[in-house]
Design an enzyme around this catalytic site. Sequence first.
Site, PDB file in Angstrom:
ATOM      1  N   TRP A  99       0.936  16.440  11.208  1.00  0.00           N
ATOM      2  CA  TRP A  99       1.255  16.170  12.406  1.00  0.00           C
ATOM      3  C   TRP A  99       1.292  17.486  13.390  1.00  0.00           C
ATOM      4  O   TRP A  99       1.007  17.433  14.368  1.00  0.00           O
ATOM      5  CB  TRP A  99       2.197  14.952  12.627  1.00  0.00           C
ATOM      6  CG  TRP A  99       1.670  13.530  12.040  1.00  0.00           C
ATOM      7  CD1 TRP A  99       2.336  13.191  10.942  1.00  0.00           C
ATOM      8  CD2 TRP A  99       0.723  12.931  12.518  1.00  0.00           C
ATOM      9  NE1 TRP A  99       1.557  11.862  10.738  1.00  0.00           N
ATOM     10  CE2 TRP A  99       0.673  11.725  11.810  1.00  0.00           C
ATOM     11  CE3 TRP A  99      -0.212  13.193  13.756  1.00  0.00           C
ATOM     12  CZ2 TRP A  99      -0.574  10.824  12.188  1.00  0.00           C
ATOM     13  CZ3 TRP A  99      -1.052  12.258  13.970  1.00  0.00           C
ATOM     14  CH2 TRP A  99      -1.209  10.961  13.095  1.00  0.00           C
TER      15      TRP A  99
ATOM     16  N   ASP B 125       9.081  16.339  17.263  1.00  0.00           N
ATOM     17  CA  ASP B 125       8.218  15.008  17.222  1.00  0.00           C
ATOM     18  C   ASP B 125       8.882  14.146  16.033  1.00  0.00           C
ATOM     19  O   ASP B 125       8.776  14.541  15.010  1.00  0.00           O
ATOM     20  CB  ASP B 125       6.671  15.440  16.728  1.00  0.00           C
ATOM     21  CG  ASP B 125       5.719  14.103  16.471  1.00  0.00           C
ATOM     22  OD1 ASP B 125       6.641  12.842  16.544  1.00  0.00           O
ATOM     23  OD2 ASP B 125       4.746  14.380  15.993  1.00  0.00           O
TER      24      ASP B 125
ATOM     25  N   LYS C 111       6.856   3.308  14.061  1.00  0.00           N
ATOM     26  CA  LYS C 111       7.412   3.612  12.605  1.00  0.00           C
ATOM     27  C   LYS C 111       8.888   2.958  12.516  1.00  0.00           C
ATOM     28  O   LYS C 111       9.215   2.333  11.620  1.00  0.00           O
ATOM     29  CB  LYS C 111       7.409   5.131  12.400  1.00  0.00           C
ATOM     30  CG  LYS C 111       6.152   5.545  11.641  1.00  0.00           C
ATOM     31  CD  LYS C 111       5.304   5.957  12.839  1.00  0.00           C
ATOM     32  CE  LYS C 111       3.843   6.562  12.141  1.00  0.00           C
ATOM     33  NZ  LYS C 111       3.408   7.817  12.906  1.00  0.00           N
TER      34      LYS C 111
HETATM   35  C1  LIG Z   1       2.455   8.550  13.452  1.00  0.00           C
HETATM   36  C2  LIG Z   1       2.588  10.071  13.775  1.00  0.00           C
HETATM   37  C3  LIG Z   1       2.235  10.445  15.065  1.00  0.00           C
HETATM   38  C4  LIG Z   1       0.989   9.786  15.629  1.00  0.00           C
HETATM   39  O1  LIG Z   1       1.440   8.742  16.241  1.00  0.00           O
HETATM   40  P1  LIG Z   1       0.521   8.038  17.380  1.00  0.00           P
HETATM   41  O2  LIG Z   1       1.532   6.909  17.951  1.00  0.00           O
HETATM   42  O3  LIG Z   1      -0.446   7.529  16.602  1.00  0.00           O
HETATM   43  O4  LIG Z   1      -0.014   9.053  18.324  1.00  0.00           O
HETATM   44  C5  LIG Z   1       2.595  11.690  15.512  1.00  0.00           C
HETATM   45  N1  LIG Z   1       3.591  12.338  14.786  1.00  0.00           N
HETATM   46  C6  LIG Z   1       4.132  11.928  13.547  1.00  0.00           C
HETATM   47  C7  LIG Z   1       5.160  12.734  12.869  1.00  0.00           C
HETATM   48  C8  LIG Z   1       3.811  10.517  13.072  1.00  0.00           C
HETATM   49  O5  LIG Z   1       4.463  10.071  12.147  1.00  0.00           O
END
Ligand SMILES: *Cc1c(COP(=O)(O)O)cnc(C)c1O
Length: 359
Positions: free
Chosen positions: A102, A171, A195
Amino acid sequence: MSEIYNFSAGPAALPKSVLCQIQEELLEYGNAKASVMEISHRGVDFMQVAQKAEQDLRDLMNIPSNYKVLFLQGGASSQFSMVPINLLRGKTKANYANTGHWSVKAIEEAQRYCDVNICTDSSVNKFTDIEDFSNWHIDESAAYLHYTPNETIAGLEFDFIPEVDMPVVADMSSSILSREIDVSKFGVIYAGAQKNIGVAGATIVIVREDLIGDVVAKQPILFDYSTQADNDSMFNTPTTFAWYTAGLVFEWLKAQGGIKAMSQINDRKASKLYQAIDSSDFYSNPVNPKYRSWMNVPFILADNSLNKLFLEKSYNANLLALKGHKSVGGMRASIYNAMPESGVDALIEFMTDFERQHG
Ligand SMILES: *Cc1c(COP(=O)(O)O)cnc(C)c1O
């Protein structure tokens, strides 16, 4: 039939009681005479949902009053663009820690807007370790530092917050609300909801007010934090159902005792699973124990030819979605807040049995 446990990395399991509550009030929300999906986002019923969700999140994370909380669309990936658009503020460089899949995605998008200084690079150890912070190469002239506190795919999680003289952007898609953090250490925190917050669709952004309002020219108006902040995330129709669900999850978290209580459970869940993996020659996890994720636990079988059987048998034992990401292989158990400790116990028991039969 035994209880079903869903180890999906995302969209991930919701607390069962939250699903039941959604089911109960799906046809008619409160006194609205319609579903929460069918009412105006500007009406009194939804406004209450929206405001309560924000307040509960503020309480849970202890968010200082000089931070805005935004409920946006576009997923965490939209923030890969919105962060440089809003935070470069006339500068041309940004620091990015590359600690996994990511991080790479965030870096690729940021490179469309600025010079990216990769201040640390875990690709050299296949994203199984984090370089000692004192060895990072921070560019002091850069606008901000971006990092990914928990890398969902390799299961690599920071146990520290980088201390720099510029806004820190995180993030937190797969780790928000899993442990206590000091929000005041960050310029921006963002997370996709699917998540640890609720259903796919909503993206939560927590941004310090002084970082709002100086954007790169000619970008989409929706990508300007000030558009969203000035309109309480309702410049256009927000993801009402995802916002509502997030609110129910926040209420559930409060009822569990808040983030401190959750973090103790999460610590216990992860510790016992890693302990089971480490105490066997049949299973292994390559991540430096200091930086192992509490939320995403990848593990590989010593004999790869047993992967298919492991997945079949675990699925039949009501342990769902254990297949690892293709870049890592093997298995991955995602054990977010909604995964009860009994689910981890059931997984460990299954793994022990499987090893006994096939090891
Ligand atoms: C799942 C995830 C993403 C992507 O998320 P989207 O909502 O599909 O854009 C980005 N960063 C991390 C750390 C993730 O676990």
